[in-house]
Design a protein around this motif. Structure first.
Motif, short mmCIF file in Angstrom:
data_model
loop_
_atom_site.label_atom_id
_atom_site.label_comp_id
_atom_site.label_asym_id
_atom_site.label_seq_id
_atom_site.Cartn_x
_atom_site.Cartn_y
_atom_site.Cartn_z
N THR A 40 0.82 -1.22 0.00
CA THR A 40 0.00 0.00 0.00
C THR A 40 0.85 1.27 0.00
OG1 THR A 40 -0.13 0.08 2.43
CG2 THR A 40 -1.80 -1.22 1.28
N ARG A 44 -0.73 4.96 -0.57
CA ARG A 44 -0.69 5.86 0.60
C ARG A 44 0.02 7.15 0.26
NH1 ARG A 44 2.01 3.41 5.55
NH2 ARG A 44 2.82 1.90 4.09
N PRO A 63 -1.55 8.25 8.54
CA PRO A 63 -1.40 6.87 8.03
C PRO A 63 -0.96 5.88 9.10
CG PRO A 63 -0.39 8.43 6.52
CD PRO A 63 -0.73 9.18 7.76
#
Length: 198
Positions: A40, A44, A63
């Motif tokens: 990811t 992100r 995050p």
């Protein structure tokens, strides 16, 4: 702390309330645990760039909070499920609201698992190198691991030694040791109860 608090509220909602697709939503959260975080990374970064959070502390904080939620929700929900329903019913008969039950009953009972999660999340966040090095480009806002790596390379280039960087590594580990020393008893209880029991 933010990760554990948000996860505790979500886990309490999964245990306490009945709503449509409750099990499906929980299974979707569990499915997130099967995705390696490195997969990811690009999405992100694009998301953080879209929200103009590059070179901002919030580009690291948000995050990190989101990344720790799946495992925290899973463990807390499993722990909360072990609390007897009679306790909820007794609190309701005494006129306690859901917020009162959450803050006065569930959180105090969950101190061991919360301490374990806080320590795990703190260590993961404190030692994170890759994500802060991508997001925090300004040298004045770098995290300690990123700063230590750059300091080590520049110090070695100037002197050919590692004395000062090694001293910095020792100093940077002190907060981890203090957090574990303060919460070690609760951490061990958390590892041997509820969701962690092997």
């Amino acid at each position: 702390v933010s990760t554990v608090f948000i996860a505790a509220m979500a886990a309490f909602a999964f245990v306490r309330f009945h709503f449509p697709f409750k099990n499906t939503i929980f299974m979707a959260i569990i499915a997130l645990l099967m995705i390696p975080w490195i997969l990811t990374l690009i999405s992100r970064y694009e998301l953080i760039e879209f929200f103009n959070l590059i070179n901002s502390p919030w580009g690291v904080i948000l995050p990190t909070i989101a990344g720790g939620l799946p495992v925290a929700i899973f463990l807390l929900r499993t722990f909360f499920s072990g609390v007897s329903k009679e306790m909820f019913e007794a609190a309701e008969m005494d006129g306690a609201s859901n917020l009162t039950i959450f803050f006065k009953i569930m959180l105090p009972l969950s101190k061991p698992i919360i301490a374990a999660l806080v320590i795990i999340q703190f260590i993961n966040t404190w030692n994170d190198y890759l994500w802060p090095s991508l997001v925090l480009l300004d040298q004045g806002s770098q995290t300690i691991p990123v700063g230590l790596v750059r300091f080590t390379s520049s110090y070695y280039n100037m002197t050919g030694g590692y004395g000062a960087p090694f001293a910095s590594y020792v100093l940077s580990s002190i907060p981890l040791i203090l957090v574990f020393a303060v919460a070690s008893k609760q951490f061990i209880k958390g590892l041997t109860s509820g969701a962690f029991k092997m």
